[in-house]
Structures are given as C-alpha cells and as structure tokens.
Design a protein around this motif. Structure first.
Motif, PDB file in Angstrom:
ATOM      1  N   VAL A  34       0.842  -1.194   0.000  1.00  0.00           N
ATOM      2  CA  VAL A  34       0.000   0.000   0.000  1.00  0.00           C
ATOM      3  C   VAL A  34       0.875   1.242   0.000  1.00  0.00           C
ATOM      4  O   VAL A  34       1.801   1.354   0.826  1.00  0.00           O
ATOM      5  CB  VAL A  34      -0.939   0.009   1.229  1.00  0.00           C
ATOM      6  CG1 VAL A  34      -1.735   1.312   1.282  1.00  0.00           C
ATOM      7  CG2 VAL A  34      -1.869  -1.197   1.202  1.00  0.00           C
ATOM      8  N   VAL A  69      -3.787   0.961  -2.684  1.00  0.00           N
ATOM      9  CA  VAL A  69      -3.184  -0.341  -2.948  1.00  0.00           C
ATOM     10  C   VAL A  69      -2.366  -0.245  -4.229  1.00  0.00           C
ATOM     11  O   VAL A  69      -2.851   0.198  -5.275  1.00  0.00           O
ATOM     12  CB  VAL A  69      -4.264  -1.431  -3.086  1.00  0.00           C
ATOM     13  CG1 VAL A  69      -3.613  -2.770  -3.472  1.00  0.00           C
ATOM     14  CG2 VAL A  69      -5.041  -1.579  -1.785  1.00  0.00           C
ATOM     15  N   VAL A  85      -7.810   2.637   0.540  1.00  0.00           N
ATOM     16  CA  VAL A  85      -8.085   1.797   1.705  1.00  0.00           C
ATOM     17  C   VAL A  85      -7.652   2.468   2.998  1.00  0.00           C
ATOM     18  O   VAL A  85      -6.758   3.316   3.012  1.00  0.00           O
ATOM     19  CB  VAL A  85      -7.368   0.423   1.592  1.00  0.00           C
ATOM     20  CG1 VAL A  85      -7.895  -0.366   0.397  1.00  0.00           C
ATOM     21  CG2 VAL A  85      -5.846   0.592   1.507  1.00  0.00           C
ATOM     22  N   LEU A  87      -6.099   1.211   6.596  1.00  0.00           N
ATOM     23  CA  LEU A  87      -5.438   0.035   7.169  1.00  0.00           C
ATOM     24  C   LEU A  87      -6.007  -0.263   8.544  1.00  0.00           C
ATOM     25  O   LEU A  87      -6.287   0.652   9.329  1.00  0.00           O
ATOM     26  CB  LEU A  87      -3.930   0.258   7.241  1.00  0.00           C
ATOM     27  CG  LEU A  87      -3.240   0.505   5.889  1.00  0.00           C
ATOM     28  CD1 LEU A  87      -1.750   0.683   6.086  1.00  0.00           C
ATOM     29  CD2 LEU A  87      -3.520  -0.627   4.922  1.00  0.00           C
ATOM     30  N   CYS A 150      -6.572  -4.292   4.730  1.00  0.00           N
ATOM     31  CA  CYS A 150      -6.967  -3.199   3.845  1.00  0.00           C
ATOM     32  C   CYS A 150      -8.490  -3.166   3.740  1.00  0.00           C
ATOM     33  O   CYS A 150      -9.098  -4.124   3.263  1.00  0.00           O
ATOM     34  CB  CYS A 150      -6.378  -3.399   2.451  1.00  0.00           C
ATOM     35  SG  CYS A 150      -4.579  -3.499   2.386  1.00  0.00           S
TER      36      CYS A 150
END
Length: 376
Positions: A34, A69, A85, A87, A150
């Motif tokens: 990521v 990502v 995303v 985390l 994610c």
C-alpha cells in the motif's frame, strides 16, 4: 522486485526515532503493498518506542493510515491495485471460535503479512527485520500488510481524516456505539478527552444520547470536547467527578460511563459514576503493572455491565465504510481530530506535542512515496 522507501523506526528503547531506508518486498500470497498517503501519530506508537508494548526492536512505527493499494499477491480478491483503503489491525480470520460464533469483531487470530520489511543496505543494522506497529507500520512511503488489513472506502474522503479510523477514532466511537450500546435518550459520561475520548463523545452524540458529560483535568480539552457533542464538562482536577456526574444526572449517575484513560483511579470513578444497572466501558489502555480493588458487594449490588472495548469492538469491513459515509454527509467531523499535518521527519516533535497536550492528532502526510527497485 523489492523496493527501497523511507520510513520511521524506533531503533532502541527510548531513542529518538529515525527516518531510514527500508526494503519492502513484493507482496506474497494474501499480502498487499500500500502506498501510504497519511498516517496519524497515535500514543500507541510512543508506547512502542518506550518499550511499553514489547522489546522486539527495531519497530517500524505508525498504524493509523490510509492510502492506495499498489500491488497484491496471489489469492487476493477483496482489494485490487488502485483501491483507496484504510489500514486496520483486525484482519479477521473467519475460522477462530469468535468468528465461528458470528462475532468476528472479537477475532482471536487476526492476520498480518508473512514477509518482513528490513533495513536497507548501508544501515548499521542492514538486513534486520522490522517489527511493524500493530502489524502495520505506516510511517513509511509504502508498507507491506496482509490484504485483510486493507478496508476499501470511498476515494472522495480525505486520506488525512480517513486514516484516523484505523485506530484511535474507531476505538472511541466503537466504545460508545458498539461496546456501550449507547442509544437515543441515554446519559453518557466520558472520562479523558483526548482523541479516543472525543471520538466516544462524537459516537454518543450520533447515537442520540441527550446528555453527554466530558471529564478531564485540562480546560482546553474540555472546551474541545464540546465541539464533538459534549453537553456538559467537568474539570476533575478540582471537582469530584463522581459527585458531579451524579448531580448532572438527577442524582443517579450516567447510563454509560466510558473510561478513555485506563488508570485504576479513573476506572473507579467510572464504576461509581454510573447508574444502577448502568454500563462501564474501559477503552483506555492500562499498563501491565496496574491493579484495581473493588468491594465485591458493590460489584454485585450495582448490577449492570463492566466491559472492555477492544478496538471499539469494530468490524472494519462494516464500520469503516459507514463512518466514511457519515463523514462525507457532514455528520461526523473527522477533520476536527486533525490538529496539524507534518512530514516523516517531524514524528519525534509530534511525540513532544502529544506529551504536552498541545495536539489532538498530528498526521503525517507522505508526498510522492517514490522508491527505487531491485534492492534485494
């Protein structure tokens, strides 16, 4: 090909953090790389630096993060390159006894990446494996995580704000809504008005609590708590908070009291400040040496529930998108938690500001996330 990126590590207990070169491997099965866009500075990162979590130095710090990502490994289907995303550190396994009972927010076997990021060539400890904070390690241009860490959310959300859901804000919001089950008409008291406590206040307000009492020893924090929905404030440095909460609730105590500090004295305050059959929620994290003694007759006689809130008892796949929707609708002020934005080289100074109570959240904004390939 593996990549070399810049990241922030704690090399040894109590030492100032450093920005160093780190090798990030290509994602293996079930993993993702990521590109981190923003990461909040949480008190847990300071605990890692001080050896308060464990002694598995060096640590790659940072865990309240959002980003994009870049690559995924074999078998990854839930996220894809290009997805925005947040985390999380609760990548549910789907198979443990909690998941099997339909309670994945209690998952006892959460996943982390199998491969390790390492210190790059030229470092005095070159090749040393890093321990990522909460299995994430996000004070870095790019990080390697398990794909289950994610959680895809709406790209229109600000990364600076969205990343805060990865830990403290979710912990506080969930302590009120998920663990405390706050609902319309409830009275709620929150002890400790840092980021977690303010998030609990915001959660209680969104859930429909009609009286929300903020308790702290710092008038600056109490004033800020009103911005998140507190209807009353109590400075406990000169006032008995138990008595004050009882007076503000008609002499009976609050329906839900949330301890966002996590000390024996604040837990006792929460215990006695609740109504009969009320709920106490502990979301502040105590240290291993702390103990508490309560008369067992009082525990029995007051009834109700004494709960601990793990990560706000959240299910990231359920809660993160919902909270981002509330944020985009203007109903949940995530931006209000951001005191300042900083760079990777400013983390040590951010720890000092945190100690002094000068910030709610400093957020590291990572520009470029560039790298060179073929490091290993």
């Amino acid at each position: 090909m593996s990549q070399i990126v810049k990241g922030v590590i704690a090399r040894s207990k109590g030492a100032d953090v450093e920005v160093v070169d780190i090798v990030v491997p290509d994602p293996g099965p079930g993993e993702a790389v990521v590109r981190v866009e923003a990461c909040g500075v949480c008190h847990t990162d300071l605990h890692y630096r001080e050896g308060g979590i464990n002694d598995e130095f060096p640590f790659l710090l940072g865990h309240e993060a959002a980003g994009t990502v870049e690559a995924v490994g074999e078998g990854v289907t839930d996220v894809a390159p290009g997805d925005f995303v947040i985390l999380n550190w609760r990548a549910v396994c789907g198979h443990c006894r909690a998941c099997a009972k339909g309670e994945p927010w209690y998952c006892f076997n959460t996943h982390n990446a199998t491969q390790k990021m390492t210190l790059a060539e030229g470092d005095p400890m070159a090749g040393t494996e890093l321990s990522p904070a909460l299995g994430i390690g996000a004070f870095i241009e790019k990080t390697l995580v398990h794909a289950g860490q994610c959680t895809k959310v709406d790209r229109e959300a600000s990364a600076v704000a969205a990343g805060l859901l990865g830990c403290g804000v979710m912990a506080g919001f969930g302590a009120a809504v998920n663990t405390g089950n706050v609902t319309r008409g409830d009275s709620v008291a929150v002890i400790g008005c840092g980021g977690v406590g303010d998030a609990a206040i915001a959660g209680a307000a969104i859930a429909g609590a009609t009286k929300i009492i903020a308790v702290d020893i710092d008038d600056r924090k109490l004033e800020r708590a009103r911005d998140f929905g507190a209807t009353h404030t109590v400075n406990s440095s000169g006032t008995d908070p138990v008595q004050a909460i009882q007076e503000l609730t008609g002499g009976v105590g609050a329906d839900v009291v949330i301890d966002a500090v996590g000390r024996p004295e604040t837990y006792k305050q929460a215990f006695y400040a609740r109504d009969l059959a009320g709920t106490v929620v502990l979301v502040g994290v105590p240290t291993p040496d702390m103990e508490i003694t309560l008369p067992l007759l009082d525990v029995f006689g007051r009834g109700g529930a004494l709960k601990s809130s793990w990560y706000g008892d959240c299910l990231p796949s359920r809660d993160f998108p919902m909270l981002i929707d509330l944020y985009r609708q203007g109903r949940f002020d995530l931006d209000g938690f951001v005191t300042e934005t900083i760079g990777l080289g400013d983390v040590e100074a951010a720890f000092d500001k945190m100690h002094a109570g000068e910030v709610l959240r400093s957020v590291v904004v990572i520009d470029g996330a560039g790298s060179e390939e073929g490091a290993a």
